[in-house]
Design a protein around this motif. Structure first.
Motif, PDB file in Angstrom:
ATOM      1  N   ARG A  30     -32.510 -72.255 -32.358  1.00 55.72           N
ATOM      2  CA  ARG A  30     -32.029 -72.776 -30.875  1.00 55.72           C
ATOM      3  C   ARG A  30     -32.166 -71.525 -29.858  1.00 55.72           C
ATOM      4  O   ARG A  30     -31.344 -71.720 -29.221  1.00 55.72           O
ATOM      5  CB  ARG A  30     -30.521 -73.076 -31.293  1.00 55.72           C
ATOM      6  N   ASN A  31     -33.140 -70.790 -29.970  1.00 55.48           N
ATOM      7  CA  ASN A  31     -33.439 -70.044 -28.950  1.00 55.48           C
ATOM      8  C   ASN A  31     -34.967 -70.066 -28.220  1.00 55.48           C
ATOM      9  O   ASN A  31     -35.102 -69.199 -27.527  1.00 55.48           O
ATOM     10  CB  ASN A  31     -33.404 -68.267 -29.599  1.00 55.48           C
ATOM     11  N   GLN A 180     -21.022 -84.605 -13.271  1.00 57.93           N
ATOM     12  CA  GLN A 180     -22.148 -83.643 -13.374  1.00 57.93           C
ATOM     13  C   GLN A 180     -21.939 -82.044 -13.706  1.00 57.93           C
ATOM     14  O   GLN A 180     -22.717 -81.454 -14.553  1.00 57.93           O
ATOM     15  CB  GLN A 180     -22.910 -83.649 -12.016  1.00 57.93           C
ATOM     16  N   TYR A 181     -20.650 -81.726 -13.189  1.00 53.02           N
ATOM     17  CA  TYR A 181     -20.382 -80.383 -13.815  1.00 53.02           C
ATOM     18  C   TYR A 181     -20.130 -80.074 -15.386  1.00 53.02           C
ATOM     19  O   TYR A 181     -20.691 -79.272 -16.086  1.00 53.02           O
ATOM     20  CB  TYR A 181     -18.816 -79.849 -13.140  1.00 53.02           C
ATOM     21  N   VAL A 182     -19.420 -81.306 -15.902  1.00 52.83           N
ATOM     22  CA  VAL A 182     -19.401 -81.288 -17.266  1.00 52.83           C
ATOM     23  C   VAL A 182     -20.622 -81.358 -18.309  1.00 52.83           C
ATOM     24  O   VAL A 182     -20.833 -80.640 -19.080  1.00 52.83           O
ATOM     25  CB  VAL A 182     -18.253 -82.452 -17.846  1.00 52.83           C
ATOM     26  N   GLU A 183     -21.583 -82.352 -17.638  1.00 52.11           N
ATOM     27  CA  GLU A 183     -22.572 -82.585 -18.266  1.00 52.11           C
ATOM     28  C   GLU A 183     -23.406 -81.280 -18.108  1.00 52.11           C
ATOM     29  O   GLU A 183     -24.496 -81.125 -19.128  1.00 52.11           O
ATOM     30  CB  GLU A 183     -23.369 -83.689 -17.919  1.00 52.11           C
ATOM     31  N   GLU A 184     -23.470 -80.528 -17.321  1.00 47.11           N
ATOM     32  CA  GLU A 184     -24.119 -79.186 -17.347  1.00 47.11           C
ATOM     33  C   GLU A 184     -23.403 -78.103 -17.699  1.00 47.11           C
ATOM     34  O   GLU A 184     -24.414 -77.272 -18.506  1.00 47.11           O
ATOM     35  CB  GLU A 184     -24.470 -79.053 -15.632  1.00 47.11           C
ATOM     36  N   PHE A 185     -22.350 -78.026 -18.041  1.00 47.79           N
ATOM     37  CA  PHE A 185     -21.394 -76.847 -18.561  1.00 47.79           C
ATOM     38  C   PHE A 185     -20.787 -77.140 -19.580  1.00 47.79           C
ATOM     39  O   PHE A 185     -19.744 -76.227 -20.171  1.00 47.79           O
ATOM     40  CB  PHE A 185     -20.750 -76.129 -17.487  1.00 47.79           C
ATOM     41  N   TYR A 186     -21.153 -77.988 -20.640  1.00 46.79           N
ATOM     42  CA  TYR A 186     -20.317 -78.558 -21.344  1.00 46.79           C
ATOM     43  C   TYR A 186     -20.071 -77.528 -22.678  1.00 46.79           C
ATOM     44  O   TYR A 186     -19.306 -77.651 -23.375  1.00 46.79           O
ATOM     45  CB  TYR A 186     -20.952 -79.791 -22.030  1.00 46.79           C
ATOM     46  N   ASN A 187     -21.070 -76.686 -22.700  1.00 49.64           N
ATOM     47  CA  ASN A 187     -21.022 -75.557 -23.861  1.00 49.64           C
ATOM     48  C   ASN A 187     -20.315 -74.296 -23.473  1.00 49.64           C
ATOM     49  O   ASN A 187     -19.952 -73.510 -24.377  1.00 49.64           O
ATOM     50  CB  ASN A 187     -22.439 -75.089 -24.031  1.00 49.64           C
ATOM     51  N   ARG A 188     -19.674 -74.548 -22.222  1.00 53.20           N
ATOM     52  CA  ARG A 188     -18.783 -73.449 -21.846  1.00 53.20           C
ATOM     53  C   ARG A 188     -17.244 -73.902 -22.052  1.00 53.20           C
ATOM     54  O   ARG A 188     -17.066 -75.176 -22.026  1.00 53.20           O
ATOM     55  CB  ARG A 188     -18.865 -73.028 -20.387  1.00 53.20           C
ATOM     56  N   ARG A 189     -16.288 -72.971 -21.695  1.00 50.21           N
ATOM     57  CA  ARG A 189     -14.799 -73.221 -21.551  1.00 50.21           C
ATOM     58  C   ARG A 189     -14.625 -74.029 -20.413  1.00 50.21           C
ATOM     59  O   ARG A 189     -15.110 -73.691 -19.195  1.00 50.21           O
ATOM     60  CB  ARG A 189     -13.984 -72.020 -21.804  1.00 50.21           C
ATOM     61  N   ILE A 190     -14.096 -75.176 -20.610  1.00 53.04           N
ATOM     62  CA  ILE A 190     -13.802 -76.149 -19.183  1.00 53.04           C
ATOM     63  C   ILE A 190     -12.525 -76.562 -19.161  1.00 53.04           C
ATOM     64  O   ILE A 190     -11.583 -76.973 -20.028  1.00 53.04           O
ATOM     65  CB  ILE A 190     -14.635 -77.618 -19.375  1.00 53.04           C
ATOM     66  N   SER A 191     -11.942 -76.165 -18.204  1.00 57.43           N
ATOM     67  CA  SER A 191     -10.513 -76.407 -17.815  1.00 57.43           C
ATOM     68  C   SER A 191     -10.194 -77.282 -16.589  1.00 57.43           C
ATOM     69  O   SER A 191     -10.847 -77.267 -15.514  1.00 57.43           O
ATOM     70  CB  SER A 191      -9.699 -74.915 -17.296  1.00 57.43           C
ATOM     71  N   LEU A 192      -9.452 -78.411 -16.808  1.00 54.00           N
ATOM     72  CA  LEU A 192      -9.347 -79.387 -15.726  1.00 54.00           C
ATOM     73  C   LEU A 192      -8.555 -78.770 -14.740  1.00 54.00           C
ATOM     74  O   LEU A 192      -8.811 -79.200 -13.622  1.00 54.00           O
ATOM     75  CB  LEU A 192      -8.212 -80.550 -16.311  1.00 54.00           C
ATOM     76  N   SER A 224     -16.609 -85.982 -25.824  1.00 53.34           N
ATOM     77  CA  SER A 224     -17.739 -86.786 -26.391  1.00 53.34           C
ATOM     78  C   SER A 224     -19.196 -86.311 -26.142  1.00 53.34           C
ATOM     79  O   SER A 224     -20.016 -86.439 -26.630  1.00 53.34           O
ATOM     80  CB  SER A 224     -17.476 -88.125 -25.687  1.00 53.34           C
ATOM     81  N   ILE A 225     -19.154 -85.450 -24.804  1.00 48.96           N
ATOM     82  CA  ILE A 225     -20.381 -84.811 -24.099  1.00 48.96           C
ATOM     83  C   ILE A 225     -20.802 -83.949 -25.331  1.00 48.96           C
ATOM     84  O   ILE A 225     -21.895 -83.539 -25.683  1.00 48.96           O
ATOM     85  CB  ILE A 225     -20.154 -84.491 -22.815  1.00 48.96           C
ATOM     86  N   ARG A 226     -19.685 -83.055 -25.623  1.00 47.91           N
ATOM     87  CA  ARG A 226     -20.115 -81.851 -26.505  1.00 47.91           C
ATOM     88  C   ARG A 226     -20.444 -82.346 -28.029  1.00 47.91           C
ATOM     89  O   ARG A 226     -21.320 -81.806 -28.456  1.00 47.91           O
ATOM     90  CB  ARG A 226     -18.744 -81.069 -26.781  1.00 47.91           C
ATOM     91  N   LEU A 227     -20.001 -83.583 -28.387  1.00 51.86           N
ATOM     92  CA  LEU A 227     -20.136 -84.109 -29.770  1.00 51.86           C
ATOM     93  C   LEU A 227     -21.471 -84.513 -29.791  1.00 51.86           C
ATOM     94  O   LEU A 227     -22.431 -84.543 -30.674  1.00 51.86           O
ATOM     95  CB  LEU A 227     -19.228 -85.115 -30.145  1.00 51.86           C
ATOM     96  N   LEU A 246     -19.569 -73.667 -31.861  1.00 52.50           N
ATOM     97  CA  LEU A 246     -19.291 -72.762 -30.836  1.00 52.50           C
ATOM     98  C   LEU A 246     -20.444 -72.872 -29.812  1.00 52.50           C
ATOM     99  O   LEU A 246     -20.218 -72.700 -28.551  1.00 52.50           O
ATOM    100  CB  LEU A 246     -19.320 -71.433 -31.410  1.00 52.50           C
ATOM    101  N   ASN A 247     -21.477 -73.236 -30.242  1.00 47.53           N
ATOM    102  CA  ASN A 247     -22.728 -73.413 -29.235  1.00 47.53           C
ATOM    103  C   ASN A 247     -22.516 -74.646 -28.348  1.00 47.53           C
ATOM    104  O   ASN A 247     -22.999 -74.588 -27.285  1.00 47.53           O
ATOM    105  CB  ASN A 247     -24.124 -73.658 -29.887  1.00 47.53           C
ATOM    106  N   ASN A 248     -21.715 -75.284 -28.654  1.00 42.46           N
ATOM    107  CA  ASN A 248     -21.596 -76.711 -27.772  1.00 42.46           C
ATOM    108  C   ASN A 248     -20.094 -76.920 -27.209  1.00 42.46           C
ATOM    109  O   ASN A 248     -19.588 -77.895 -26.970  1.00 42.46           O
ATOM    110  CB  ASN A 248     -21.772 -77.944 -28.609  1.00 42.46           C
ATOM    111  N   GLY A 249     -19.382 -75.749 -27.064  1.00 42.68           N
ATOM    112  CA  GLY A 249     -18.206 -75.632 -26.566  1.00 42.68           C
ATOM    113  C   GLY A 249     -16.928 -75.905 -27.107  1.00 42.68           C
ATOM    114  O   GLY A 249     -15.810 -75.919 -26.481  1.00 42.68           O
ATOM    115  N   PHE A 250     -17.054 -76.182 -28.556  1.00 42.37           N
ATOM    116  CA  PHE A 250     -15.837 -76.359 -29.443  1.00 42.37           C
ATOM    117  C   PHE A 250     -14.973 -74.948 -29.708  1.00 42.37           C
ATOM    118  O   PHE A 250     -15.898 -73.957 -29.999  1.00 42.37           O
ATOM    119  CB  PHE A 250     -16.143 -77.160 -30.632  1.00 42.37           C
ATOM    120  N   SER A 251     -13.642 -74.909 -29.663  1.00 42.81           N
ATOM    121  CA  SER A 251     -13.235 -73.685 -29.862  1.00 42.81           C
ATOM    122  C   SER A 251     -13.054 -73.194 -31.325  1.00 42.81           C
ATOM    123  O   SER A 251     -12.984 -71.984 -31.407  1.00 42.81           O
ATOM    124  CB  SER A 251     -11.648 -73.912 -29.344  1.00 42.81           C
ATOM    125  N   THR A 252     -12.942 -74.379 -32.094  1.00 44.90           N
ATOM    126  CA  THR A 252     -13.191 -73.936 -33.683  1.00 44.90           C
ATOM    127  C   THR A 252     -14.010 -75.073 -34.417  1.00 44.90           C
ATOM    128  O   THR A 252     -14.338 -76.233 -33.954  1.00 44.90           O
ATOM    129  CB  THR A 252     -11.811 -73.989 -34.286  1.00 44.90           C
TER     130      THR A 252
END
Length: 774
Positions: A30-31, A180-192, A224-227, A246-252
């Motif tokens: 994945r690199n 658009q923000y969620v679809e681009e940065f789904y793998n990061r920590r996202i806060s409403l 759903s986007i992360r999944l 972790l690669n896709n933004g899930f905390s655990t």
């Protein structure tokens, strides 16, 4: 990745060229992602249980985490792989960059975009290779940035074309911005809360608005986007479940597994076993075993260079046209004295061959040569028991033909290390008998014939002085129209200088010097602005001769020379070098009496001392099939004899009411490299010629272009099938198709100005004739 070259210090890209029987690619870290281009041949591919054909000169992306199986369809094939490393690229650009090419075969990419992508791939590989731009890190980095930018646009195009239903759409600009923000940065920590602050809204209002506009809660949409991305990675990699989460933004991993089971009714591990295992069994299931060869870098560069030449891909596409402002008015003209021309046929026996005679007839019809040069004399068959009228029939046939062609003979007698004084005297006596036996010899060659004495490069000076003395005395005592000459080699001049100094102090000074030069990797590096090495050697020789005797300096004949030696076969490894040959002719015009050229390839290879193989200075290939040198000479013969202006890469001349612009886009390549390795160094030059001070009137403008596609054999030979054995049909096709491009137009000039544009590839020659007819 096994083999290949790692490009640049940042290791953002590695390249390899592969000959494939069976190849298995698994981008499971994945690199990385890979871009494949089929240079030669078609390839059967299998990815995601889909089988497809990668056709010659088409692309394919292999995304991060994907597995790919490639089989050969053609026995001879070349598959180029560019492997990009995300982490290194991200260090360069300073931000995350993880593209996914859903249109992995570029179905939705325009042909224009594909063409640009093709050109940039090869430029990128060449710039970063061992043979690329040195000491210009910013230039090479810029090439990489441009290429990545183009890939990024392709990703955006795919997203627009694909219009995937998994992406939410809203008419509300604030909600669309959030999507658009969620679809681009789904793998990061996202806060409403942070997104609401970013959109200048309250958290509660944004949550309610999002549900109203999309029909789904914000947190459910993020999951759903992360999944969706995590499932793709689960299918295409062997990474641990925690790493994928972790690669896709899930905390655990626990939360990922819970959401996964809720949607797919199975755990991630069960899904991998049922789905992914089937894909990873492709090779074993079909009984295949990896079998491929990574092409060495030198060979890879040669293949890429040839591909660029065939596709006319310029190395530097953004170079601005060069402007040439030319005035035809001048107060005085310098004279252009074209050197006389020598045909080298090799051994004397070649001169009685009908094939050679036919070539010489054609040559004399189109280009008038003055001399014919050959080694020794013809062997005569034994005539014991027979009554014959002429004991030297073969030699006399040769002399008769030379006379009929209005040529002057240069007979080369070679003194070898094993030559004795007795054998030398015998050879001279034989020469006297043959010439005197030909009763018309003195009358036929009343304007001169030439005896060239060739001695080894090194040896006992007293011994070889005696050999030269015997020959010079023989000539003076027996003939009235003969001239004596001495060969000098560029490599070793000590023996030549000692013989010449002796001769200059006696009555036997040579009438001419035969200069031999073979450029076989004397210098390590070259540049197009440098003078040719042999010109420098020639100038040093002229200075030395003038220092020895200023009142009587012998004529210099450049009898054997080349501009680079190739270790390749004539059709599979020669390099189009007409520009550098033309440049040489212009330089030699002010320096020497005459210049020699080999008649054909066979004439070069008949001599035992064959270090001059494929010098590109032979006029014919086989039969009447003309090599580019033939057209170089015909163009040079057309040039006027009054020089208006001469620059590094062109000469402007005049004859009566006509003006002649001869332009040569010459490049002197490194002779240490093979010809193929340097093809890619070339670039086209766009030139604009603006003429001033032309008299008003009607003009006929003729344009001749000699380049690899117009007058070069190789490209036309490829079109004819590229067969090493050429029958009469192929030879006839090549004879008709291998000619310079010719265009003519008639125009009226009222303001004294004329502008002409042309594109010149490396070592192309361009002749523009402007003829005032009224």
């Amino acid at each position: 990745m096994n083999g290949g070259i790692v490009l640049a210090n940042h290791h953002a890209l590695s390249v390899r060229l592969i000959e494939v029987n069976t190849l298995y690619i698994n981008e499971n870290d994945r690199n990385t992602f890979s871009l494949f281009f089929a240079i030669k041949g078609n390839f059967l591919c299998k990815k995601k249980n889909e089988e497809f054909l990668l056709k010659e000169q088409t692309f394919m992306f292999n995304n991060s985490g994907e597995s790919l199986v490639v089989y050969q369809e053609n026995h001879q094939n070349s598959l180029l792989q560019l492997k990009f490393y995300f982490s290194e690229i991200e260090k360069i650009i300073g931000e995350d960059w993880r593209p996914y090419f859903s249109d992995d075969k570029l179905i939705y990419t325009s042909e224009e975009e594909k063409t640009v992508l093709t050109e940039n791939i090869f430029r990128l590989v060449l710039d970063y290779s061992e043979y690329g731009i040195k000491d210009q890190p910013f230039a090479t980095m810029n090439r990489l940035f441009s290429f990545l930018d183009q890939l990024n646009k392709i990703v955006l195009i795919e997203k627009q074309v694909e219009n995937s239903p998994s992406f939410l759409v809203s008419d509300h600009p604030k909600i669309m911005s959030v999507i658009q923000y969620v679809e681009e940065f789904y793998n990061r920590r996202i806060s409403l809360q942070e997104i609401a602050k970013r959109e200048f809204l309250s958290e509660a209002y944004l949550s309610r608005l999002f549900k109203e506009e999309t029909g789904i809660n914000f947190s459910d949409y993020v999951d759903s986007i992360r999944l969706q991305h995590a499932v793709e990675e689960l299918r295409q990699s062997q990474l641990p479940i925690l790493t994928i989460a972790l690669n896709n933004g899930f905390s655990t991993a626990k939360r990922f597994s819970s959401l996964f089971k809720e949607k797919y009714d199975m755990t991630p591990n069960q899904y991998r076993k049922e789905i992914v295992t089937e894909e990873n069994k492709v090779l074993a299931k079909e009984g295949l075993k990896e079998d491929y060869r990574v092409v060495p870098e030198d060979e890879m560069i040669q293949i890429i260079a040839q591909f660029m030449l065939n596709k006319n891909i310029k190395k530097d596409p953004d170079e601005l046209p060069t402007q040439y402002q030319l005035s035809v008015e001048t107060k005085s003209y310098q004279q252009l004295t074209k050197p006389e021309k020598i045909i080298n046929i090799g051994a004397a026996e070649k001169g009685i061959s009908e094939d050679v005679r036919e070539q010489i007839r054609l040559l004399q019809e189109k280009i008038s040569f003055e001399y014919i040069r050959f080694f020794g004399l013809c062997d005569e068959a034994s005539h014991e028991g027979h009554i014959i009228m002429d004991k030297f029939v073969n030699n006399h046939r040769l002399f008769t033909f030379i006379h009929d062609m209005r040529l002057k003979p240069i007979i080369v007698l070679e003194v070898k290390e094993e030559t004795t004084f007795a054998s030398w005297e015998k050879e001279l006596r034989s020469l006297r008998k043959i010439i005197r036996g030909y009763v018309h010899f003195e009358a036929s060659f009343k304007f001169g014939w030439y005896l060239e004495i060739k001695v080894p490069d090194t040896g006992d000076s007293e011994k070889y002085i005696q050999f030269y003395h015997d020959a010079a005395k023989f000539l003076r005592n027996n003939f009235t129209t003969g001239f004596i000459g001495l060969t000098v080699s560029y490599k070793e001049k000590r023996l030549f200088k000692e013989i010449y100094e002796w001769a200059a102090d006696t009555f036997y000074q040579p009438d001419f010097i035969s200069f031999n030069y073979r450029d076989n990797a004397i210098k390590g590096k070259r540049h197009e602005s440098e003078y040719l090495e042999f010109i420098e050697e020639l100038d040093r020789l002229k200075v030395w001769l003038e220092e020895k005797n200023k009142t009587k300096v012998p004529d210099i004949m450049v009898t054997e020379w080349n501009i680079i030696a190739s270790n390749k076969q004539v059709l599979t490894g020669t390099f189009f070098r007409s520009g550098i040959v033309m440049k040489s002719l212009v330089q030699l015009s002010t320096r020497v009496k005459s210049v020699g050229f080999w008649l054909n390839l066979e004439s070069e290879t008949t001599l035992k001392d064959n270090r001059n193989r494929d010098s590109n200075l032979s006029i014919f290939l086989h039969g009447s099939l003309r090599r580019p040198l033939f057209f170089v000479l015909t163009l040079f013969e057309r040039v006027g004899d009054q020089i208006i202006l001469e620059e590094d890469n062109f000469i402007l001349t005049k004859r009566f009411n006509s003006y002649y612009l001869l332009f040569y886009n010459y490049y002197y390549i490194n002779p240490a490299d093979t010809a193929y390795q340097n093809l890619w160094k070339t670039s086209q030059k766009e030139a604009i010629f603006s003429f001033d001070d032309l008299k008003a009137g009607k003009y006929l403008v003729k344009r001749f272009l000699l380049d690899s596609n117009h007058g070069g054999i190789y490209n036309q030979w490829l079109k004819a099938g590229g067969l090493s054995e050429m029958d009469t049909d192929i030879q006839e096709y090549l004879f008709q198709s291998v000619v310079p491009d010719f265009q003519v137009k008639e125009l009226d000039i009222d303001d004294g100005r004329l502008e002409e544009k042309t594109n010149l590839e490396i070592n192309a020659c361009y002749l523009l004739i402007i003829n005032r007819i009224t």
